[in-house]
Motif scaffolding. Structure first.
Motif, mmCIF file in Angstrom:
data_model
loop_
_atom_site.group_PDB
_atom_site.id
_atom_site.type_symbol
_atom_site.label_atom_id
_atom_site.label_comp_id
_atom_site.label_asym_id
_atom_site.label_seq_id
_atom_site.Cartn_x
_atom_site.Cartn_y
_atom_site.Cartn_z
ATOM 1 N N PHE A 243 7.556 -28.638 -1.152
ATOM 2 C CA PHE A 243 8.023 -29.643 -2.108
ATOM 3 C C PHE A 243 9.485 -29.417 -2.487
ATOM 4 C CE2 PHE A 243 8.899 -30.872 -6.494
ATOM 5 C CZ PHE A 243 8.618 -32.233 -6.447
ATOM 6 N N MET A 244 9.856 -28.157 -2.769
ATOM 7 C CA MET A 244 11.224 -27.870 -3.196
ATOM 8 C C MET A 244 12.235 -28.162 -2.090
ATOM 9 S SD MET A 244 11.329 -27.111 -6.335
ATOM 10 C CE MET A 244 10.149 -26.734 -7.642
ATOM 11 N N ARG A 245 11.871 -27.880 -0.860
ATOM 12 C CA ARG A 245 12.767 -28.204 0.253
ATOM 13 C C ARG A 245 12.937 -29.717 0.391
ATOM 14 N NH1 ARG A 245 11.053 -24.075 5.201
ATOM 15 N NH2 ARG A 245 11.925 -22.166 4.260
ATOM 16 N N ALA A 246 11.845 -30.450 0.202
ATOM 17 C CA ALA A 246 11.917 -31.903 0.289
ATOM 18 C C ALA A 246 12.735 -32.485 -0.861
ATOM 19 C CB ALA A 246 10.513 -32.493 0.303
ATOM 20 N N ASN A 251 14.103 -36.010 0.631
ATOM 21 C CA ASN A 251 13.218 -36.717 1.558
ATOM 22 C C ASN A 251 11.746 -36.492 1.191
ATOM 23 O OD1 ASN A 251 12.939 -34.076 2.395
ATOM 24 N ND2 ASN A 251 13.763 -34.413 4.452
ATOM 25 N N LEU A 252 11.451 -36.670 -0.100
ATOM 26 C CA LEU A 252 10.077 -36.523 -0.574
ATOM 27 C C LEU A 252 9.144 -37.523 0.104
ATOM 28 C CD1 LEU A 252 10.698 -36.011 -4.411
ATOM 29 C CD2 LEU A 252 9.814 -34.293 -2.820
ATOM 30 N N ASP A 253 9.576 -38.781 0.189
ATOM 31 C CA ASP A 253 8.732 -39.808 0.810
ATOM 32 C C ASP A 253 8.451 -39.483 2.272
ATOM 33 O OD1 ASP A 253 8.494 -41.466 -1.474
ATOM 34 O OD2 ASP A 253 10.490 -42.278 -1.111
ATOM 35 N N TYR A 269 12.595 -40.145 -7.261
ATOM 36 C CA TYR A 269 13.654 -39.399 -7.962
ATOM 37 C C TYR A 269 13.975 -39.981 -9.341
ATOM 38 C CZ TYR A 269 13.944 -38.108 -3.105
ATOM 39 O OH TYR A 269 13.610 -37.703 -1.838
ATOM 40 N N LYS A 270 13.094 -40.852 -9.822
ATOM 41 C CA LYS A 270 13.368 -41.524 -11.095
ATOM 42 C C LYS A 270 13.524 -40.545 -12.246
ATOM 43 C CE LYS A 270 11.614 -45.095 -14.223
ATOM 44 N NZ LYS A 270 10.578 -46.144 -14.446
#
Length: 344
Positions: A243-246, A251-253, A269-270
């Motif tokens: 998660f932290m790398r994303a 590029n979470l999605d 990212y809201k």
């Protein structure tokens, strides 16, 4: 071609090669930090002290003069200097980035703990306490079953009935053999507490687990099998490191992470204000709690207590800025991967 011209070209080539080597050496030395380690009580150099970056497999030992030299990159991981019988020293990444040659490092002797007098009687047996400790420290499932604490006799355990709390300490690093992921871990346990609630006065159910320490990874022999690579990938996907790398690369999605606020899905990212900060990302949470869902069923709750930074490896600091519950928090030491892990 004249002899003069040929010799001149050789001289120019030699000069160019020399400059190139010097530039390589300068560039390489800029990515190294050096220091010297002494005993605090009498300034005698300490031989064979471990020097490593927390959460990595990058480490060295001091020589007879207490001297060390170690490569580093600009990240969040602190440098740990430790040896049995002495208190470890922690040097934070900001200090390393501004000081390639560290001031002399003095390790104080670890004081022998006096036998504490407890008013309450410890009602749990050693067998029950070590079972609970390993379950909450190593985790559960197949990965945990393939882990072994080689020196578990060094673990001091006590159950405090009035607060229903199990505490654990160790004066030496715990050596954990992890055959599931193919690593040997040296874990310097700094704090461990588990609070329980009683279920019909029969079984104990953990309601909060807090532990902290420094870890150094070594590869086990025969650790490059397809099975181990598959296990590492399985442990990585959906983990805090993933998660932290994303989040760092925004590029979470693309990595199948969804963000929910008050159980409603929101743009990824809201509620994160992300700015660049010294080759890292500075994260300012705009709310104090978010739900993170990886794919469909992997769900975690992230309590955001403070601002933090993430480096390219996915290491976030300070660690206490975030509290995790749910699936991410279930990935304990048995599924812990080094910061240098690359998904293949």
């Amino acid at each position: 071609m004249s002899v003069y011209k040929e010799e001149n070209q050789k001289s120019i080539l030699f000069l160019f090669f020399t400059i190139f080597i010097l530039q390589m050496d300068v560039g390489f030395s800029q990515n190294q930090v050096t220091g010297q380690v002494f005993r605090a009580k009498d300034s005698i150099p300490i031989y064979n002290a471990s020097v490593y970056f927390d959460g990595t497999s990058l480490g060295v030992t001091t020589n007879e003069e207490g001297y060390f030299k170690i490569s580093f990159e600009k990240n969040n991981s602190p440098l740990i200097i430790s040896i049995i019988g002495y208190e470890p020293i922690i040097i934070h990444s900001q200090t390393i980035q501004t000081n390639k040659i560290l001031p002399n490092i003095y390790l104080p002797e670890k004081l022998e703990e006096l036998n504490t007098v407890y008013i309450e009687t410890d009602t749990w047996s050693r067998l029950k306490k070590i079972k609970m400790f390993k379950r909450e420290f190593l985790g559960r499932g197949k990965a945990a079953r393939l882990c072994r604490i080689i020196n578990e006799d060094s673990i001091k355990l006590r159950y405090i009935s009035s607060s229903k709390t199990l505490i654990a300490t160790s004066n030496v690093p715990l050596i954990v053999e992890n055959k599931y992921l193919g690593y040997l871990l040296e874990y310097n346990l700094r704090d461990f507490q588990v609070k329980f609630k009683m279920n019909n006065n029969v079984s104990s159910i953990p309601i909060s687990i807090n532990y902290h320490g420094f870890v150094f990874f070594k590869r086990l022999e025969n650790n490059s099998s397809i099975k181990i690579s598959r296990n590492r990938k399985k442990s990585y996907l959906g983990s805090t490191l993933h998660f932290m790398r994303a989040l760092y690369s925004k590029n979470l999605d693309e990595n199948d992470f969804k963000i929910y606020y008050q159980w409603v899905e929101v743009p990824a990212y809201k509620y994160f204000k992300i700015t660049d900060f010294e080759n890292k990302k500075h994260i300012k949470p705009l709310v104090n709690k978010l739900v993170i869902r990886y794919k469909v069923y992997n769900q975690s709750v992230m309590v955001l207590k403070d601002e933090f930074t993430i480096d390219y490896s996915g290491h976030h600091a300070p660690p206490e800025s975030i509290i995790l519950n749910g699936e991410m928090s279930k990935k304990r030491i048995s599924e812990l991967l080094p910061l240098g892990y690359n998904l293949q």
